[in-house]
Design a protein around this motif. Structure first.
Motif, mmCIF file in Angstrom:
data_model
loop_
_atom_site.group_PDB
_atom_site.id
_atom_site.type_symbol
_atom_site.label_atom_id
_atom_site.label_comp_id
_atom_site.label_asym_id
_atom_site.label_seq_id
_atom_site.Cartn_x
_atom_site.Cartn_y
_atom_site.Cartn_z
ATOM 1 N N ALA A 145 51.365 -27.253 75.615
ATOM 2 C CA ALA A 145 50.236 -26.328 75.565
ATOM 3 C C ALA A 145 49.936 -25.852 74.154
ATOM 4 O O ALA A 145 48.774 -25.649 73.788
ATOM 5 N N ILE A 146 50.957 -25.686 73.325
ATOM 6 C CA ILE A 146 50.731 -25.206 71.961
ATOM 7 C C ILE A 146 50.594 -26.345 70.959
ATOM 8 O O ILE A 146 50.503 -26.112 69.750
ATOM 9 N N GLY A 147 50.592 -27.579 71.453
ATOM 10 C CA GLY A 147 50.371 -28.726 70.590
ATOM 11 C C GLY A 147 51.599 -29.236 69.881
ATOM 12 O O GLY A 147 51.490 -30.052 68.950
ATOM 13 N N ALA A 148 52.771 -28.788 70.303
ATOM 14 C CA ALA A 148 54.012 -29.226 69.644
ATOM 15 C C ALA A 148 54.584 -30.492 70.251
ATOM 16 O O ALA A 148 55.525 -31.076 69.694
ATOM 17 N N LEU A 149 54.047 -30.937 71.367
ATOM 18 C CA LEU A 149 54.595 -32.101 72.079
ATOM 19 C C LEU A 149 53.446 -32.804 72.783
ATOM 20 O O LEU A 149 52.606 -32.140 73.412
ATOM 21 N N PRO A 150 53.357 -34.136 72.689
ATOM 22 C CA PRO A 150 52.277 -34.836 73.401
ATOM 23 C C PRO A 150 52.544 -34.868 74.910
ATOM 24 O O PRO A 150 53.694 -34.893 75.348
ATOM 25 N N ASN A 151 51.489 -34.905 75.656
ATOM 26 C CA ASN A 151 51.624 -34.962 77.115
ATOM 27 C C ASN A 151 51.813 -36.413 77.557
ATOM 28 O O ASN A 151 50.970 -36.997 78.231
ATOM 29 N N GLU A 152 52.932 -36.977 77.153
ATOM 30 C CA GLU A 152 53.260 -38.362 77.468
ATOM 31 C C GLU A 152 54.625 -38.397 78.149
ATOM 32 O O GLU A 152 55.546 -37.673 77.753
#
Length: 481
Positions: A459-466
């Protein structure tokens, strides 16, 4: 006033005319009465039509084929037609009242004027025949033209019969944007304690309609200035508080809230009420689960965001790393979205924005419009223009005006929402079953904890949704299970 002929052109009105003419063919009188007449004169849409008749309930049942005996003890039956359903009530006189609400006895009569005499306000005591001619024995049209709410006959007597009429007067003043006649107001102030026996469900109905209406600030100015909610059957806490600068700020901002739920949430926030106190008010008013779901999560989301904003403000004051503070604020924002939902967070931000605007003197146009009242400078006049000149309330509003505490959140939140690739757990590229399939641990609460942890990073852009990236992150935390 000359007799007015109304043109009620709708299928609903045509069905009412058919019922009236049928009753007249059998020798009875019949009229459309009440709110449908008032709203037609005002040019407002009508959604139902009530009919009053000299025929008694059993006689109405004999005349029509499809009849539902909905309120025989009060003279009411429902006639079903191809145009819809219509409540048909026998002309009546009511004898005595119990609990300041219900008539102790009902006497059927044949005089329509006497039937209209028992009604609450002159604007509701008019009748229309099948040809559209208006019967107006108590000058309801005059009061409508004057935008004035006045009781039929003695105001004290009307309110003593049915105490809910006092709240109805306040609701009509708001929804129809009308004034309250001085004698009617004085009777309300004298008899407001008689609201005590009235069921909270009926109080809720009036307050909800008032709050959902086009000018809730006007209605709530009447409610608060009257002090009537202090006499409700159950405690209503902060919404029963007397007039104050907090109320001025609330009424200045209320028009910016789009729903009655958000307006009730705003009241709680301006008064510094907790979610628990707001829940107590919701329960006292018998609000539905859906209504509460539109209020309480907003307050809880706001509390979480306010705490994070205050932490950022403290970091700025201590000249510590502001960038780290903003990152923590973004994380708290995402956590609020996960915990309470995007709708609640948007509602919390809307309330915060409105409260900040009031603090900075940015009054909404609706709150700036004074309603001139040609009456003495007394409590009634103050109530009828109470929200015309709102002021910044107190420390609560001034705190929101702090750039570090409030503006960063309000400035950044729209972009943060736009950039969030996930809004709820189901948006993740992995599910709980994926975690269990690769883990040696049995199912348990830890699975959801793991999902929430990786969701927050996405959600905060620290990890891709993969999937692979998410599973790797989950595996890093397995040692803590």
């Amino acid at each position: 006033m000359d007799m007015l002929q109304l043109q009620l052109n709708s299928d609903l009105a045509e069905g009412a005319r058919e019922i009236i003419r049928t009753l007249e063919q059998f020798g009875y009188q019949a009229y459309m009465v009440g709110g449908c007449v008032r709203d037609t004169i005002l040019g407002r849409p009508i959604h139902d039509i009530d009919i009053a008749t000299s025929a008694e309930p059993d006689q109405v049942c004999d005349v029509f084929d499809r009849v539902i005996p909905t309120g025989l003890q009060h003279g009411t039956v429902t006639v079903v037609t191809k145009y819809g359903t219509y409540e048909v009530t026998t002309f009546r006189r009511e004898g005595g009242y119990v609990d300041n609400r219900r008539p102790a006895s009902v006497e059927f009569i044949t005089d329509v004027t006497e039937d209209l005499r028992r009604r609450d306000f002159t604007m509701n005591a008019m009748a229309v025949d099948a040809n559209g001619f208006v019967l107006d024995p108590f000058a309801g049209q005059v009061d409508l033209l004057a935008c004035r709410i006045r009781t039929v006959g003695d105001a004290e007597e009307r309110f003593s019969e049915d105490a809910l009429r006092m709240l109805r007067a306040l609701r009509f003043a708001s929804v129809l944007q009308m004034r309250i006649a001085k004698g009617t107001w004085r009777a309300l102030m004298k008899l407001r304690a008689e609201l005590a026996p009235v069921a909270m469900e009926r109080v809720r109905e009036e307050l909800w309609k008032l709050t959902a209406g086009p000018d809730p600030a006007r209605g709530w100015a009447f409610v608060v200035r009257s002090g009537i909610l202090a006499y409700a059957k159950e405690p209503l806490l902060y919404i029963a508080h007397p007039w104050s600068a907090r109320w001025q700020s609330a009424l200045a901002a209320i028009g910016q809230m789009e729903t009655p739920e958000l307006r009730f949430a705003l009241f709680a926030l301006v008064h510094g009420a907790s979610a628990e106190e707001a829940q107590a008010v919701c329960l006292a008013l018998r609000l539905s689960g859906a209504q509460q779901d539109g209020i309480l999560p907003v307050l809880r989301a706001h509390a979480q965001l306010a705490a994070a904003a205050q932490a950022l403000s403290a970091a700025a004051a201590a000249q510590s790393a502001v960038s780290a503070g903003e990152a923590a604020l973004r994380r708290a924002f995402a956590q609020a979205v996960l915990a309470y939902g995007e709708t609640a967070v948007r509602g919390a931000l809307a309330c915060r924005q409105a409260m900040l605007g009031v603090s900075l003197g940015e009054q909404p146009a609706a709150a700036q419009q004074a309603h001139e009242q040609p009456q003495a400078a007394d409590e009634l006049q103050q109530a009828q223009a109470a929200y015309a000149q709102p002021q910044a309330a107190d420390e609560l509003q001034r705190a929101y005006a702090q750039p570090e505490a409030g503006c960063t959140l309000l400035r950044m939140a729209p972009q943060w929402l736009k950039d969030m690739p996930v809004r709820q757990l189901s948006d993740l590229a992995i599910k709980g079953r994926d975690i269990l399939a690769t883990s040696e641990h049995p199912a348990g609460p830890w699975v959801r904890v793991s999902l929430e942890r990786v969701w927050l990073e996405v959600a905060i852009g620290a990890l891709p949704n993969e999937r692979d990236a998410l599973m790797n992150e989950v595996m890093k935390g397995e040692d803590t299970v």
